[in-house]
Structures are given as C-alpha cells and as structure tokens.
Design an enzyme around this catalytic site. Structure first.
Site, PDB file in Angstrom:
ATOM      1  N   THR A  33      46.005  54.147 -44.265  1.00 26.03           N
ATOM      2  CA  THR A  33      47.443  53.927 -44.376  1.00 26.03           C
ATOM      3  C   THR A  33      48.039  54.959 -45.328  1.00 26.03           C
ATOM      4  O   THR A  33      47.406  55.980 -45.604  1.00 26.03           O
ATOM      5  CB  THR A  33      47.760  52.472 -44.777  1.00 26.03           C
ATOM      6  OG1 THR A  33      49.165  52.236 -44.649  1.00 26.03           O
ATOM      7  CG2 THR A  33      47.317  52.147 -46.196  1.00 26.03           C
ATOM      8  N   ASN A  34      49.252  54.727 -45.814  1.00 22.39           N
ATOM      9  CA  ASN A  34      49.911  55.685 -46.711  1.00 22.39           C
ATOM     10  C   ASN A  34      50.678  54.937 -47.794  1.00 22.39           C
ATOM     11  O   ASN A  34      50.652  53.716 -47.843  1.00 22.39           O
ATOM     12  CB  ASN A  34      50.821  56.613 -45.891  1.00 22.39           C
ATOM     13  CG  ASN A  34      51.861  55.831 -45.122  1.00 22.39           C
ATOM     14  OD1 ASN A  34      52.720  55.176 -45.703  1.00 22.39           O
ATOM     15  ND2 ASN A  34      51.762  55.870 -43.797  1.00 22.39           N
ATOM     16  N   ARG A  35      51.359  55.681 -48.658  1.00 26.18           N
ATOM     17  CA  ARG A  35      51.977  55.089 -49.849  1.00 26.18           C
ATOM     18  C   ARG A  35      53.342  54.450 -49.626  1.00 26.18           C
ATOM     19  O   ARG A  35      53.991  54.019 -50.574  1.00 26.18           O
ATOM     20  CB  ARG A  35      52.163  56.166 -50.931  1.00 26.18           C
ATOM     21  CG  ARG A  35      50.880  56.686 -51.508  1.00 26.18           C
ATOM     22  CD  ARG A  35      51.194  57.671 -52.629  1.00 26.18           C
ATOM     23  NE  ARG A  35      50.016  58.401 -53.034  1.00 26.18           N
ATOM     24  CZ  ARG A  35      49.057  57.907 -53.804  1.00 26.18           C
ATOM     25  NH1 ARG A  35      49.150  56.680 -54.268  1.00 26.18           N
ATOM     26  NH2 ARG A  35      48.011  58.647 -54.104  1.00 26.18           N
TER      27      ARG A  35
END
Ligand code: CTP
Ligand code: CA
Length: 220
Positions: A33-35
């Site tokens: 995933t990402n931030r």
C-alpha cells in the site's frame, strides 16, 4: 460556515469522490500500500455534500469515520475501486480522483501464507488499470478532477497528467514535503486548468483546499 461555502451551490450535482490508498494483497497476512491517509478525499466529500451535492465516496481502507449524508463505498484493491467508480460513471456529473491508487499489484495472490526460504523472494508486480485515464477516455458530460503526487518537477509532471488523462482540473501535490501532504491535516497545492492557467493555494488546511477546489469546480 465560511463565506466561500455560502457562495458555492452544488445542488443537483452527482459527484463521485475517491479517497485513500488502495491495498494490494500478497498473501493472507501481507500487502502493498502507500502513505495516503484519505483526509483530502474525505474533506472533499464532506464539503461537496455540505454544498448540496449528491456524493458517493469510494474509498480504500482508511482510519476515518463515515460521513453522514454521503454514500460510503468501501473497497480494498485498485481493481475494486475501478469497478465501483465505473459502474456509477455514466450517471455522474463529476469525478474527483483523490485516491492514491496503487499502480501495481502482485501478479498472484497466495492462498496460504508464503513461507520464507533461504533465498531471496522476487515478487513480480503487474500494472493496475489507470482509473482516471480510463474515465478521461470515456468522458461524455462529466468533469474530471485529478491529483498529481510528485516528489520532483511538480508542475511539469502535473501538466502532463492533466493532458494525458483528459482532466478538467488538476491538483498538484508535492509529496516529498514532511510538513504537508500525505498523512498531514494540511497541504499546499497548485491548481492547473486546461487553458494553461495555474493557481497556487499556499499551505492551509485540507478543509480549505477542498472548499477552494469545489469552488473552482463549480465555476467550470
Ligand atoms: N490514478 C488512477 N488510477 C491509477 C493511478 C492513478 O486513477 N492506477 C489517478 C490518481 O487518483 C490521481 C491521478 O491518477 O488522481 C494521478 O496519480 P499519480 O499517482 O500522481 O500519477 P500516475 O499517473 O499514477 O503516475 P506516477 O505515479 O508514475 O507519477
Ligand atoms: Ca501513481
């Protein structure tokens, strides 16, 4: 309520907002995933509803409360987000793609937890659909708002996305900054328009940025 809010009338508009990062599973316990926190998209959905729009928020897994009066659609992967947006696209007047959609997903999902071995693991990733680009290609009456998350050459890269994805308004975001952007309650952005016009919104709350974006949108 601030002055801008009284002036913006989005009643009768069907608006789809996407928010948060997508999650791409590898096996039952691991994922990519990402931030993205989802805060920008949630602020857009909440304010659009306050301005009278009929809002659907298609979001990834985020730690934010549901918004009363907004249709909440929870998704996990980019593929799921794409199908939830696409099935509502024809009826929509506006789509705001604030989500940080994963560009890649693991080629396969392992049904059982992958056991480690002595060697390295080469995880092969395959491309996800570019939702915004697809919306741009299938556009009829809809207005499209895109975001650009950049760590370098902000305006140049953002301009390319505006053109290549057939977007009407692009919000350019410098995600290399620690004080604003991903995860923060504040941001500083440039708005890019199709006619080449640019507007800077200096560091302020995501709430205020949402209102400014919606105000620009209402005059498009
Ligand atoms: N986007 C999308 N589907 C994807 C990737 C991105 O709809 N698979 C949308 C985002 O929601 C955003 C815009 O496209 O509105 C730009 O996303 P960004 O990640 O900044 O750009 P990319 O086109 O993915 O290019 P890159 O990540 O290589 O900079
Ligand atoms: Ca991307």
């Amino acid at each position: 309520k601030c002055r801008a809010e009284q002036l913006i009338d989005l009643s009768g508009e069907k608006i789809i907002v996407t928010a948060g990062g997508t999650v791409e599973p590898i096996d039952p316990v691991r994922f990519l995933t990402n931030r993205s926190s989802g805060k920008m998209g949630y602020a857009l959905a909440e304010n659009a509803a306050a301005f009278g729009a009929d809002v659907t928020l298609v979001h990834g897994p985020v730690r934010l409360a549901d918004i009363p009066g907004v249709e909440m659609v929870e998704t996990v992967t980019a593929d799921e987000m794409a199908s939830e947006v696409l099935k509502r696209y024809e009826e929509a007047d506006v789509v705001i793609m604030a989500a940080a959609v994963a560009d890649y997903r693991p080629e396969k999902f392992y049904d059982e937890k992958v056991k480690k071995s002595d060697g390295d693991w080469n995880l092969r990733l395959v491309r996800n659909v570019d939702i915004l680009k697809l919306l741009g290609e299938r556009k009829t009456k809809q207005k499209l708002v895109g975001f650009a998350a950049e760590t370098e050459n902000l305006l140049e890269n953002a301009q390319k996305k505006l053109t290549e994805k057939n977007v009407d308004l692009l919000v350019a975001n410098d995600v290399s900054r620690k004080d604003v952007g991903f995860g923060s309650d504040e941001n500083e952005v440039f708005l890019l328009f199709r006619n080449g016009a640019k507007k800077k919104i200096s560091k302020t709350s995501k709430e205020k940025i949402a209102q400014d974006v919606l105000s620009e949108l209402s005059s498009l």
